[in-house]
Design a protein around this motif. Structure first.
Motif, PDB file in Angstrom:
ATOM      1  N   GLN A  93     -40.465 -43.796   3.254  1.00  0.00           N
ATOM      2  CA  GLN A  93     -39.539 -43.768   4.398  1.00  0.00           C
ATOM      3  C   GLN A  93     -38.199 -43.205   3.958  1.00  0.00           C
ATOM      4  OE1 GLN A  93     -39.829 -44.454   7.548  1.00  0.00           O
ATOM      5  NE2 GLN A  93     -41.709 -45.647   7.726  1.00  0.00           N
ATOM      6  N   ARG A  94     -37.772 -43.661   2.786  1.00  0.00           N
ATOM      7  CA  ARG A  94     -36.455 -43.283   2.276  1.00  0.00           C
ATOM      8  C   ARG A  94     -36.389 -41.783   1.997  1.00  0.00           C
ATOM      9  NH1 ARG A  94     -32.752 -47.560   1.785  1.00  0.00           N
ATOM     10  NH2 ARG A  94     -34.482 -48.739   0.916  1.00  0.00           N
ATOM     11  N   ILE A  95     -37.385 -41.282   1.259  1.00  0.00           N
ATOM     12  CA  ILE A  95     -37.254 -39.878   0.859  1.00  0.00           C
ATOM     13  C   ILE A  95     -37.452 -38.940   2.052  1.00  0.00           C
ATOM     14  CG2 ILE A  95     -37.779 -40.317  -1.565  1.00  0.00           C
ATOM     15  CD1 ILE A  95     -40.491 -39.215  -1.205  1.00  0.00           C
ATOM     16  N   VAL A  96     -38.233 -39.381   3.032  1.00  0.00           N
ATOM     17  CA  VAL A  96     -38.372 -38.558   4.241  1.00  0.00           C
ATOM     18  C   VAL A  96     -37.015 -38.454   4.948  1.00  0.00           C
ATOM     19  CG1 VAL A  96     -39.328 -38.575   6.571  1.00  0.00           C
ATOM     20  CG2 VAL A  96     -40.841 -38.899   4.618  1.00  0.00           C
ATOM     21  N   GLN A  97     -36.300 -39.574   4.990  1.00  0.00           N
ATOM     22  CA  GLN A  97     -34.983 -39.554   5.653  1.00  0.00           C
ATOM     23  C   GLN A  97     -33.975 -38.731   4.859  1.00  0.00           C
ATOM     24  OE1 GLN A  97     -34.185 -40.604   8.683  1.00  0.00           O
ATOM     25  NE2 GLN A  97     -36.338 -41.140   8.892  1.00  0.00           N
ATOM     26  N   ARG A  98     -34.168 -38.680   3.536  1.00  0.00           N
ATOM     27  CA  ARG A  98     -33.197 -37.957   2.707  1.00  0.00           C
ATOM     28  C   ARG A  98     -33.156 -36.486   3.042  1.00  0.00           C
ATOM     29  NH1 ARG A  98     -33.702 -40.797  -3.255  1.00  0.00           N
ATOM     30  NH2 ARG A  98     -32.627 -42.690  -2.602  1.00  0.00           N
ATOM     31  N   GLU A  99     -34.291 -35.966   3.492  1.00  0.00           N
ATOM     32  CA  GLU A  99     -34.320 -34.541   3.781  1.00  0.00           C
ATOM     33  C   GLU A  99     -33.210 -34.159   4.752  1.00  0.00           C
ATOM     34  OE1 GLU A  99     -37.663 -32.801   5.682  1.00  0.00           O
ATOM     35  OE2 GLU A  99     -37.361 -30.904   4.659  1.00  0.00           O
ATOM     36  N   GLU A 100     -32.965 -35.080   5.684  1.00  0.00           N
ATOM     37  CA  GLU A 100     -31.944 -34.800   6.697  1.00  0.00           C
ATOM     38  C   GLU A 100     -30.573 -34.565   6.099  1.00  0.00           C
ATOM     39  OE1 GLU A 100     -30.920 -37.325  10.051  1.00  0.00           O
ATOM     40  OE2 GLU A 100     -33.095 -37.553  10.317  1.00  0.00           O
ATOM     41  N   PHE A 101     -30.307 -35.253   4.990  1.00  0.00           N
ATOM     42  CA  PHE A 101     -28.965 -35.175   4.429  1.00  0.00           C
ATOM     43  C   PHE A 101     -28.843 -34.090   3.365  1.00  0.00           C
ATOM     44  CE2 PHE A 101     -29.529 -39.491   6.014  1.00  0.00           C
ATOM     45  CZ  PHE A 101     -28.462 -39.554   6.896  1.00  0.00           C
ATOM     46  N   ASN A 102     -29.898 -33.340   3.153  1.00  0.00           N
ATOM     47  CA  ASN A 102     -29.829 -32.260   2.178  1.00  0.00           C
ATOM     48  C   ASN A 102     -29.078 -31.075   2.741  1.00  0.00           C
ATOM     49  OD1 ASN A 102     -31.225 -33.559   0.274  1.00  0.00           O
ATOM     50  ND2 ASN A 102     -33.198 -32.704   0.816  1.00  0.00           N
ATOM     51  N   SER A 103     -28.216 -30.535   1.904  1.00  0.00           N
ATOM     52  CA  SER A 103     -27.470 -29.380   2.380  1.00  0.00           C
ATOM     53  C   SER A 103     -28.246 -28.105   2.068  1.00  0.00           C
ATOM     54  CB  SER A 103     -26.108 -29.348   1.700  1.00  0.00           C
ATOM     55  OG  SER A 103     -26.292 -29.479   0.320  1.00  0.00           O
ATOM     56  N   ASN A 104     -29.156 -28.205   1.122  1.00  0.00           N
ATOM     57  CA  ASN A 104     -29.799 -26.999   0.602  1.00  0.00           C
ATOM     58  C   ASN A 104     -31.310 -27.113   0.745  1.00  0.00           C
ATOM     59  OD1 ASN A 104     -30.160 -24.610  -0.654  1.00  0.00           O
ATOM     60  ND2 ASN A 104     -29.425 -25.266  -2.672  1.00  0.00           N
ATOM     61  N   LYS A 105     -31.776 -26.975   1.982  1.00  0.00           N
ATOM     62  CA  LYS A 105     -33.180 -27.271   2.250  1.00  0.00           C
ATOM     63  C   LYS A 105     -34.123 -26.237   1.661  1.00  0.00           C
ATOM     64  CE  LYS A 105     -32.965 -30.223   6.301  1.00  0.00           C
ATOM     65  NZ  LYS A 105     -31.542 -30.457   6.372  1.00  0.00           N
ATOM     66  N   ASN A 106     -33.638 -25.026   1.488  1.00  0.00           N
ATOM     67  CA  ASN A 106     -34.537 -23.987   0.986  1.00  0.00           C
ATOM     68  C   ASN A 106     -34.245 -23.617  -0.453  1.00  0.00           C
ATOM     69  OD1 ASN A 106     -36.070 -23.647   3.373  1.00  0.00           O
ATOM     70  ND2 ASN A 106     -34.235 -22.758   4.268  1.00  0.00           N
TER      71      ASN A 106
END
Lengths: 347, 590
Positions: free
Chosen positions: B336-349
């Motif tokens: 659950q945690r790491i899935v939510q972390r994606e949202e806060f990533n500035s550098n998705k690619n």
């Protein structure tokens, strides 16, 4: 006057403060846990920025105290109580000393480089600390690596145990940058064909003549300065070292082979300093050095009345600054014991 | 047909709830990937569904896992859930037996005593009436316990309890009112008509006149209906959604459906299944040691449900998994945690640099992979090389010249694209070496290799390998008088369930002294790569408290089996810290 001052720690600060306080007429007792006075100065062969010998400074310090004060060697305080402004301190020899003022000059120790395991100190034979290198210099022997060859490439790693939150030391140790420059020059003087590299975060050449020394290292001796922190060291088959560094000016990772790696170890409060903090109930700051009552106006004053600080027990300092600080502490103690009216000033 | 206006609130509430729940269920199934829909279909129409029913009874009704945490806590939940469930089942039977019809109004069992004044005249009805009173007593006892838990949570094994939101508190009040009101209404009717059983007849038997009961009877039935309505309407918006959601969660999980690398239907079901019981609160070191509450699963999952996650809650967590192992619903909090972390990533690619430079060496049956962290603790890799040589293994040091990252740090940070790119490249590099067994010193790499790579060869942690060669007598240890205490690394222990191999080695090497918290309860060292932005000071606070427990054992050496744990623990401590490979290398004889 006839008042008694106890000075704990017979290094640079302790010796110089003793000289001044005894000259001013106080009964000074200097306690040193080793069997020789001089502290770290005994281990430094030559001093920046002038390359003069450490011994010369040591004999200058001895001139101030020899035959003038009481020195108790091989002893350290084990208990301390305060009664009516008097400090009653019991030594490990069993002797009890009563003093009107106590000056703590227990100094620093160098950072234990094996805590940065990735640098390989204590694991790989050709990784040494700046203090080890100094001893190699002062031994007068030929400079050789553990495999018995003359080192061709020597890396100096700055900020080992300083400015490093991961090991819990966020402060700058002040002397390592210029020490690395000094040692690189000394190395080049001894081994003109060796290459010397300094790996730094940023160079803090704040003292008078430090910048000149840095320029001399580059121009005269060809010491190379690479901005970047060492990430890890590994040992090759021939016991040379493979180091990984990022050159942060070009933004590229580097892999380099070194015959000798010198870790510029920083300052930590010495065991004696930590012990005195407990014994005298002295406050320590976030850096674990003894806390000064005021960073601007009361640098020699501890959190306990009648207990004063000098030298590197309160912060990393150069030798010059330690000597100055010891004299300042002597003036402060005199003022305190004579109850001068300037003592009424508030911080 | 039995009818009275007071059934309206109940009927409205119940209808709303059923429509809502079926809509929700449909939505979940609809958004499942095709593959998972097929899995669900196959599961539901197979005999395996019986085991699923078994788990639902054990966990959703009887709450076995809660009993294991604390008997009082288990009793409270089990008596409420199972008691209420039995009330519904036996109430339905009772109303059908009484009316003699297979179909009657759905509200008949709920308001049975109001509509049927005649005392039970057959043995069947008498039995049912007795059972219904028993179940009501059971449920009321749960409510009493629930009140009591508010006052003395420690008796229920909980130091701290959840701070409930407003809607939860209103729903809770409605729930707490339902059964006392039912008791009141049935007792009043029982007093007037003499149809109360041993429990609901108490009030009637205690009083001579029924004037009072005539006055309160009707309002009591209204209040009972209204409280039911309130509870039903609030259920989908409160923590009580866990009641239906957990049943679906168990079914989905048993069907083999799990987390995706995005917020999926499964993740949503997990979030809705959180009952906010607060069992996780006491396990969290960040809460205990540095007072960071945002990370607590109970609040973090609530923030996901309210679509109001904050970066602190998502990123500070150590992903140690202690909360997940304590969770009675077994919510996979780490994912659950790491899935939510994606949202806060500035550098998705993010695309990793310097790929082409990594080269591994082949030429051996066993491949030893140190991993980046072990390169930072070189005494561990030197120890492993020494052990492999002593065992005369046909081995090759794969990443002697430096390793490509396994990708787990990026995965844990929610940088899924970068992690996948690294993992793909590393997997190929390892496969190209043609080894038959892979050994690594790093539990972080091991977790990644086991779960995200398709290496198709056995992957072992070095402790497992050492245990193996000790059993095969390829090396022997000379026993000495040293005493050891052992720290279970999160990724190796809770992450991969490897608890015994290191212990079996240590008992062969000397005396093993266990601290209070071991195995799945062991603390995190505080250095976890799972935390994206915990400050050094916060990490240090966690580490200091964690190591303190090992110092208390007075063992000579704190043994770890993770280079990161070693790196974190090493410092000015009162105990020496070594990796298990170093212990073995120091002690091994051929």
């Amino acid at each position: 006057m006839g008042k008694d001052v106890l000075i704990i720690g017979g290094g640079i600060a302790g010796m110089e403060a003793s000289a001044y306080l005894s000259a001013m007429g106080y009964q000074v007792t200097l306690v040193e846990k080793a069997n020789e006075l001089g502290g770290h100065l005994l281990r430094w062969e030559r001093l920046f920025p002038t390359q003069r010998h450490g011994k010369e400074v040591l004999s200058f310090l001895h001139c101030g105290i020899d035959g003038k004060i009481r020195v108790i060697k091989n002893a350290e305080p084990v208990a301390a109580v305060t009664r009516d402004d008097l400090h009653i301190v019991t030594l490990s020899t069993g002797e009890v000393i009563t003093a009107n003022a106590v000056l703590i000059t227990t100094g620093y120790k160098t950072f234990d480089a094996s805590r940065k395991e990735e640098y390989g100190y204590g694991i790989y034979n050709n990784v040494v600390t700046s203090a080890d290198l100094e001893e190699m210099f002062s031994s007068g022997k030929e400079m050789l690596t553990s495999s018995g060859i003359v080192p061709r490439r020597v890396g100096f790693i700055h900020c080992v145990g300083s400015r490093d939150e991961k090991v819990g030391n966020i402060y700058c140790s002040k002397v390592c940058c210029v020490t690395a420059v000094k040692q690189a020059i000394e190395l080049k003087e001894r081994l003109p064909y060796a290459e010397a590299f300094c790996f730094y975060m940023d160079l803090r050449m704040y003292g008078m003549h430090f910048e000149e020394l840095y320029k001399e290292a580059q121009e005269k001796h060809g010491v190379q300065f690479i901005r970047g922190r060492l990430s890890e060291a590994a040992e090759n088959q021939d016991h040379s070292l493979l180091i990984k560094v990022e050159d942060t000016l070009t933004g590229r990772p580097l892999k380099m082979k070194m015959d000798l790696l010198v870790l510029m170890v920083g300052f930590e409060p010495s065991d004696g300093t930590q012990k005195m903090a407990e014994l005298f109930h002295l406050e320590t700051g976030s850096t674990r050095f003894l806390k000064m009552a005021d960073e601007h106006t009361s640098t020699n004053v501890s959190s306990v009345q009648g207990v004063f600080l000098a030298g590197t027990c309160s912060a990393p300092r150069t030798i010059t600054s330690t000597i100055t600080d010891a004299r300042a502490a002597a003036a402060k103690i005199t003022s305190y014991l004579s109850q001068y009216s300037i003592e009424q000033r508030e911080n | 047909m039995n009818f009275d206006p007071f059934i309206i609130p109940f009927s409205v509430g119940a209808t709303f709830l059923f429509v809502w729940l079926f809509g929700k269920l449909f939505g979940w199934i609809y958004t499942l990937p095709k593959r998972d829909q097929k899995k669900l279909q196959r599961h539901v129409f197979s005999f395996r569904i019986l085991r699923t029913f078994g788990e639902i009874v054990r966990e959703c009704l009887l709450h076995f896992r809660l009993f294991r945490i604390n008997a009082l806590l288990g009793y409270m939940h089990a008596s409420l859930a199972a008691g209420w469930f039995l009330l519904i089942i036996f109430g339905t039977v009772e109303s059908k037996v009484q009316s003699g019809k297979a179909f009657n109004m759905p509200y008949d069992p709920i308001f049975y005593r109001f509509f049927n004044h005649a005392p039970a005249h057959t043995i069947q009805l008498q039995t049912l009436s007795f059972l219904m009173d028993t179940f009501l007593l059971l449920v009321l006892s749960a409510v009493v316990f629930a009140w009591f838990k508010r006052l003395r949570s420690k008796w229920f094994g909980m130091r701290r309890t959840t701070r409930q939101s407003r809607v939860d508190r209103v729903a809770l009040t409605a729930l707490w009112l339902v059964f006392p009101l039912r008791f009141l209404a049935e007792s009043a009717t029982g007093a007037i008509y003499g149809n109360g059983d041993f429990f609901t007849g108490i009030l009637g038997r205690a009083s001579e006149s029924d004037a009072v009961f005539r006055m309160i009877e009707y309002p009591a039935w209204w209040a009972y209906s209204i409280s039911l309505c309130g509870f039903f309407v609030l259920l989908p918006f409160s923590r009580y959604m866990h009641i239906p959601a957990e049943i679906i969660l168990v079914t989905f999980r048993r069907a083999g459906i799990g987390h995706l690398r995005r917020f999926s239907a499964f993740a949503d079901i997990e979030v809705e299944s959180c009952s906010r019981c607060g069992v996780c609160i006491d396990t969290c070191q960040l809460q205990k040691d540095v007072d960071i509450r945002e990370v607590l699963p109970v609040y973090f999952l609530r923030s996901i449900r309210e679509r109001d996650t904050n970066e602190k809650g998502a990123s500070k967590c150590l992903v140690c998994g202690k909360c997940a192992q304590a969770c009675p619903v077994r919510i996979d909090v780490n994912n659950q945690r790491i899935v939510q972390r994606e949202e806060f990533n500035s550098n998705k690619n993010f695309q990793p640099l310097h790929f082409e430079k990594a080269q591994y060496s082949g030429g051996g049956k066993i491949g030893y992979y140190a991993g980046c962290m072990t390169h930072l603790t070189p005494s561990i890799k030197l120890a492993m090389v020494k052990i492999l040589l002593a065992a005369e293994a046909d081995f090759v040091f794969l990443d002697q010249e430096g390793s490509l990252c396994c990708g787990r740090p990026m995965l844990l940070a929610g940088e899924f694209n970068g992690a996948a790119a690294i993992a793909m490249r590393n997997e190929k590099l390892i496969k190209d070496c043609g080894i038959e067994t892979l050994i690594t010193s790093c539990p972080i790499c091991l977790k990644m290799f086991s779960e995200e790579y398709q290496l198709n060869i056995p992957v072992l942690h070095h402790s497992q390998y050492i245990e193996q060669i000790l059993e095969e007598n390829k090396i022997t240890l000379n026993l000495n008088r040293s005493s050891y205490t052992y720290h279970d690394p999160c990724e190796l222990g809770r992450g991969l369930g490897i608890y015994d191999a290191p212990r079996s080695i240590l008992t062969k090497a000397g005396k093993l002294i266990e601290p209070d918290l071991v195995r799945k309860h062991a603390p995190c060292c505080g250095g976890s790569i799972g935390s994206v932005n915990l400050t050094h000071a916060e990490k240090k606070a966690v580490t200091t408290i964690a190591i303190g427990k090992y110092v208390e054992t007075h063992a000579d050496i704190l043994v770890v089996s993770c280079p990161l744990c070693k790196k974190t623990f090493v410092g000015p401590n009162k105990i020496k810290v070594m990796d298990i490979a170093e212990i073995v290398a120091d002690r091994c004889e051929k």
